[in-house]
Each structure stands twice: as structure tokens, then as C-alpha cells.
Write a protein that holds these residues in place. Structure first.
Motif, mmCIF file in Angstrom:
data_model
loop_
_atom_site.group_PDB
_atom_site.id
_atom_site.type_symbol
_atom_site.label_atom_id
_atom_site.label_comp_id
_atom_site.label_asym_id
_atom_site.label_seq_id
_atom_site.Cartn_x
_atom_site.Cartn_y
_atom_site.Cartn_z
ATOM 1 N N ALA A 28 117.366 -29.142 129.572
ATOM 2 C CA ALA A 28 116.255 -28.335 129.058
ATOM 3 C C ALA A 28 116.671 -27.221 128.103
ATOM 4 C CB ALA A 28 115.471 -27.752 130.217
ATOM 5 N N LYS A 29 117.950 -26.758 128.229
ATOM 6 C CA LYS A 29 118.383 -25.617 127.392
ATOM 7 C C LYS A 29 118.170 -25.913 125.908
ATOM 8 C CE LYS A 29 121.925 -25.985 130.121
ATOM 9 N NZ LYS A 29 123.129 -26.659 129.954
ATOM 10 N N SER A 30 118.479 -27.146 125.524
ATOM 11 C CA SER A 30 118.424 -27.475 124.096
ATOM 12 C C SER A 30 117.015 -27.883 123.636
ATOM 13 C CB SER A 30 119.409 -28.598 123.797
ATOM 14 O OG SER A 30 119.130 -29.672 124.662
ATOM 15 N N GLN A 54 108.536 -29.241 123.414
ATOM 16 C CA GLN A 54 109.166 -30.490 123.888
ATOM 17 C C GLN A 54 109.160 -30.549 125.415
ATOM 18 O OE1 GLN A 54 112.839 -29.894 121.778
ATOM 19 N NE2 GLN A 54 112.379 -31.506 120.276
ATOM 20 N N LYS A 55 109.414 -29.369 126.035
ATOM 21 C CA LYS A 55 109.399 -29.344 127.514
ATOM 22 C C LYS A 55 108.005 -29.702 128.032
ATOM 23 C CE LYS A 55 112.759 -25.704 127.976
ATOM 24 N NZ LYS A 55 112.845 -24.269 128.205
ATOM 25 N N GLU A 56 106.979 -29.172 127.350
ATOM 26 C CA GLU A 56 105.604 -29.450 127.789
ATOM 27 C C GLU A 56 105.298 -30.954 127.654
ATOM 28 O OE1 GLU A 56 102.527 -27.232 125.713
ATOM 29 O OE2 GLU A 56 101.086 -28.669 126.599
ATOM 30 N N ILE A 112 111.092 -44.700 132.983
ATOM 31 C CA ILE A 112 110.529 -43.559 132.218
ATOM 32 C C ILE A 112 110.719 -42.261 133.017
ATOM 33 C CG2 ILE A 112 108.391 -42.538 131.317
ATOM 34 C CD1 ILE A 112 107.473 -45.432 130.668
ATOM 35 N N ILE A 113 110.433 -42.331 134.339
ATOM 36 C CA ILE A 113 110.573 -41.122 135.176
ATOM 37 C C ILE A 113 112.042 -40.677 135.208
ATOM 38 C CG2 ILE A 113 110.350 -40.205 137.528
ATOM 39 C CD1 ILE A 113 107.917 -42.078 137.857
ATOM 40 N N ALA A 114 112.936 -41.636 135.435
ATOM 41 C CA ALA A 114 114.358 -41.287 135.544
ATOM 42 C C ALA A 114 114.871 -40.650 134.246
ATOM 43 C CB ALA A 114 115.167 -42.534 135.877
ATOM 44 N N TYR A 115 114.484 -41.263 133.088
ATOM 45 C CA TYR A 115 114.978 -40.719 131.806
ATOM 46 C C TYR A 115 114.319 -39.372 131.472
ATOM 47 C CZ TYR A 115 117.888 -44.743 130.877
ATOM 48 O OH TYR A 115 118.881 -45.673 130.953
ATOM 49 N N SER A 116 113.057 -39.162 131.889
ATOM 50 C CA SER A 116 112.429 -37.841 131.658
ATOM 51 C C SER A 116 113.185 -36.795 132.461
ATOM 52 C CB SER A 116 110.971 -37.820 132.097
ATOM 53 O OG SER A 116 110.327 -38.964 131.754
#
Ligand code: ADP
Length: 372
Positions: A175-177, A182-184, A164-168
């Protein structure tokens, strides 16, 4: 003076009916005669024995000749009897020509009852001790099973959390897209997963240590440089809260034998707690000094402090005074329990002084000479 109960008693009564021992001794203490009651009560038959042989082992020795010369009466002493239990009689001694007359009055039922009660209580205690030992070993087995389960569960949960950490992280990099919302959300996923990973690591450590697998790997190390390095690592984290960490080395500190990975864990935990429970723009001071054959590291913060009634508990697993640090940092309540076991494993000591609202000072020591 003969004992009152003996006055006016004729020889037949004394021989056949009275609950009284009568013995005639020669001057050397040998028993020449005994009444029927003495013969029926004492074990073995007293005639021919030395007076001292009728008593149970723990009774103080009585010299009958001296006792008669001193006109001693009502001297309590326990004799071996034909029944299982020893019996206590009150002995009186009288000098007669060529010997001593001894009369032993039964001590009454209280002493017998008391002896019986004592034996019963003793038996009960032995039974209870046996039961306690059995329960204890069952509890120990259950505790071992719990630790095994804890270790297995923590170990197996680490991998999915790691994923989960690696995929986050992977999605964060794109992050640009992403929208701000969603970032939060992603950052919440990452924070929670990091906390979960820390909790699993702590559980894994704790269950290993509980199972007696502390496994120290001691090697000689420059302790001052070691502490400097760990302090420096934590200074970067402190900077985020505008907290300054100052290290003072007060004396020449010798090289020590310790497990550097485990002691780094100790110092990291104490320092990260100091930062976690301190407010912004405060200072954490680390002092190093000698205390006899030990080196002490002291970590003093100006944080929230620990309430008096909780001080003794914080080294116990899962004790948390508050659930969060001063800026919402998460806590597991396991860190200090692990730290304590590591320090004790090094034959050191750890303790804390604190006053609420003013700050806390944690101390831990390591021996100069490690265990052979
Ligand atoms: P954690 O910090 O993960 O909760 P610890 O076992 O390290 O677990 O600490 C146990 C508890 O002791 C903490 O929850 C906190 O209440 C208290 N504590 C530890 N260090 C400090 C400190 N420097 N100042 C105030 N409280 C502290």
C-alpha cells in the motif's frame, strides 16, 4: 295404491310398450316372471334370479316382502343393464297372494344424462391427472438440470474470484506505493469479490441441497459451548457496529447430535442478519432454552424488522426485503433458504416473529434425540 303410471294400464301394454319393469316375485324374493322390457333391459335375464341380484353393487339392499308390507313406492335403485351403464328406476312394491309385484319406473333421462356426464368428467379428470404427472416429472428433470448447471457454474467461478481476492490482498500489502484513489479502487475490487465469493458459496450450497445432497454428519456435541463459541466469533464483527451480543442459557441443556459445520452456518447466518439489519449501539440477545424434546435458540434484535407481508417469504430463495443492511452490507437472499433446509434436515423447526421498526426474533429448534 299402485303408481299413477300403472293405473289403468293393461297387461299387454305393460309387457310390450311401457318403459317399465314388471316383476313377479315369490315370498322368498325369487323372480318368477318378468315383462319384456325387464328382460330386454336387465342383465342377466332376471327370471330365476333373486331380486337383490338385479341391482348394482353399491345399491342398498331392499327386502321386497317387507317393502310390500310397508307399501313402499318410488324407491330409487340402480340396476345392471345390457347397456354399459347402470340405470336407475323407481320401484314400487305390492303384496299379492303368494308373492310380491314389483314395478320399476324409468327414472327419466336426467339421471342417465347425469351419469354419462359424470363418467365423461371422470375420464377427463383421469386424462388431466396423467398429463399433470407427465409435466411434473419433466419439470423435475429440468429442475435437476438447472441445479447441476448452477453447481457447476458456481464451482468453476470460485477459482478466478479467489485469485482476484488473493492478488488484491497482495497489492494491498504494498500500500505504501499506492495513491489514496488506487487504495479505494482496490478496496472496491476486494469487497465486490468477497460478495461474489459469498454468492457463489451460497449458490453452491443451495444447488447441493436442492439436489438432495444435504449430507448431514451428525456427532454428539456440547451445544451450549458450541453456541458460546459462535456468539463470540460474531461479537468481534458486532463490535464494529458497537452492537453487544448477550447470551443467556436458561436451563440445563443436554448434549445434542448435530452437524456442527452446518449448524454453525445456521447460527452464523441468523446472527449476521441480526447485525446486518440492526442500527449502531443496539443489543442482540441470544436465549437458549428447552421446549419439550427440543432445544430452542432464540436470536432477538432491535433492528429494522420485517414487513408483515414479507415474513412468510424470507425463507424462500432470493427474497430480500431491502438490498442492503443498515450500513450498506451486501445480501444474497439465499442464506435463510439454506438455513431452513439445514434445520429441517435435523428434524428441527425455524420461524420468525417481527414488527417493522422494532426488531425481529428468529427461533430454531433441534431435537434432543436425533433420528436413528
Ligand atoms: P440475505 O441476508 O443474504 O439477503 P437471507 O436469506 O439471510 O439473505 O435473508 C433474507 C431477507 O430476510 C433479507 O434480505 C432481509 O430482508 C430479511 N431479514 C433476515 N434477517 C433479518 C433481520 N434480523 N432483520 C430484518 N430483516 C431480516
Amino acid at each position: 295404491m299402485r303408481p299413477k303410471s300403472v293405473d289403468n294400464v293393461n297387461a299387454r301394454f305393460l309387457n310390450d310398450f311401457a318403459e317399465m319393469i314388471y316383476l313377479r316375485l315369490d315370498n322368498s324374493g325369487r323372480i318368477l316372471e318378468a315383462n319384456n322390457f325387464a328382460k330386454a333391459t336387465l342383465q342377466p335375464n332376471p327370471v330365476g334370479l333373486n331380486f337383490s341380484e338385479i341391482f348394482v353393487a353399491f345399491t342398498q339392499t331392499i327386502d321386497p316382502l317387507q317393502a310390500a308390507q310397508n307399501e313402499m313406492t318410488h324407491v330409487p335403485a340402480s340396476v345392471n343393464t345390457c347397456a354399459d351403464l347402470p340405470r336407475t328406476f323407481f320401484f314400487s312394491f305390492f303384496k299379492v297372494t303368494e308373492g310380491v309385484d314389483v314395478y320399476g319406473e324409468a327414472s327419466g333421462t336426467e339421471v342417465l344424462t347425469l351419469q354419462k356426464t359424470l363418467i365423461e368428467t371422470n375420464n377427463e379428470l383421469s386424462n388431466m391427472t396423467r398429463q399433470l404427472q407427465k409435466n411434473n416429472s419433466e419439470l423435475q428433470k429440468l429442475n435437476d438440470i438447472k441445479n447441476q448447471f448452477l453447481g457447476m457454474a458456481a464451482h468453476d467461478l470460485r477459482n478466478p474470484i479467489g485469485a482476484i481476492i488473493a492478488y488484491s490482498d497482495f497489492v494491498m500489502d504494498e500500500a505504501k506505493s499506492l495513491t489514496d484513489e488506487q487504495k479505494e479502487f482496490l478496496s472496491i475490487i476486494k469487497n465486490s469479490s468477497n460478495y461474489m465469493l459469498k454468492l457463489l458459496d451460497d449458490l453452491l450450497d443451495f444447488s447441493k441441497i436442492e439436489a438432495g445432497k444435504l449430507g448431514l454428519d451428525l456427532s454428539r456435541c456440547d451445544y451450549v459451548n458450541f453456541v458460546k463459541r459462535v456468539v463470540k466469533l460474531n461479537s468481534a464483527i458486532a463490535a464494529k457496529k458497537h452492537i453487544q451480543i448477550i447470551l443467556n442459557v436458561h436451563e440445563v441443556i443436554p448434549e445434542l447430535d448435530f452437524d456442527s459445520i452446518k449448524i454453525e452456518q445456521v447460527l452464523n447466518n441468523i446472527l449476521s442478519n441480526a447485525l446486518k439489519y440492526s442500527l449502531r449501539n443496539t443489543t442482540v440477545v441470544v436465549n437458549m432454552f428447552m421446549s419439550g424434546d427440543f432445544v430452542t435458540v432464540e436470536v432477538r434484535d432491535q433492528g429494522v424488522g420485517i414487513p408483515k407481508d414479507k415474513i412468510d417469504l424470507i425463507f424462500q430463495p432470493f427474497t430480500r426485503v431491502s438490498k442492503q443492511g443498515t450500513e450498506g452490507e451486501r445480501s444474497t437472499g439465499l442464506g435463510l433458504a439454506i438455513v431452513r433446509r439445514i434445520v429441517l434436515g435435523h428434524r428441527g423447526r425455524i420461524w420468525v416473529e417481527s414488527s417493522e421498526g422494532e426488531g425481529s426474533t428468529f427461533y430454531f429448534t433441534l431435537p434432543v434425540v436425533a433420528k436413528e
